[in-house]
Design a protein around this motif. Structure first.
Motif: not given
Length: 160
Positions: A25, A28, A53
């Motif tokens: 996360n 990203r 990502p």
């Protein structure tokens, strides 16, 4: 994260777990800010590989055990010269500190713990308390920063 152009995240694998998901996360967000992100994995495996990502790269160190990772990590960090290296999960954090120092300390090194080590290592892995305490006292101060993801993790680290 002013002037950061490249971040390397060191993890054992991308098997499902909180630390792995957190770093995916974060990657990203960093990529959205124009920062290059690389994952240095001891083994390129895990159900979360598909969640890496777009724009992030994976470097497979191809080492079966953490204790075998110091020299491959040193070579990788010396070549990659990241602005920031983030290593998560004891004892990989220890190997990362040694490899980073041997590589000439490229950029900053943040080590991050996501669990209470006195529970995870002492009870679940059977790591002797003296080894856990000694390794943390010896190597953690050599990193640029130590990050505990909660007050409980911080208190546990301080006790160790």
């Amino acid at each position: 994260m002013k002037n950061v152009k490249r971040i390397v995240v060191i993890l054992p694998t991308l098997r499902g777990g909180g630390a792995e998901r957190l770093h995916l996360n974060l990657a990203r967000e960093w990529i959205a800010k124009g920062i290059r992100v690389e994952f240095a994995l001891l083994q390129r495996e895990g159900e979360l590989l598909g969640l890496v990502p777009e724009g992030a790269t994976i470097h497979d160190l191809d080492v079966p055990r953490i204790r075998s990772s110091v020299l491959p990590l040193r070579r990788y960090l010396a070549r990659a010269t990241p602005d920031v290296t983030i290593a998560a999960m004891w004892p990989l954090t220890l190997a990362a500190v040694v490899a980073w120092r041997l590589a000439g300390k490229p950029g900053k090194l943040l080590i991050s713990d996501h669990t209470q080590l006195s529970i995870a290592c002492l009870k679940e892995l059977g790591t002797p308390r003296w080894l856990l305490s000694w390794s943390i006292r010896l190597l953690y101060p050599l990193a640029s920063r130590v990050v505990a993801v909660s007050k409980g993790v911080k208190e546990d680290l301080c006790r160790l």
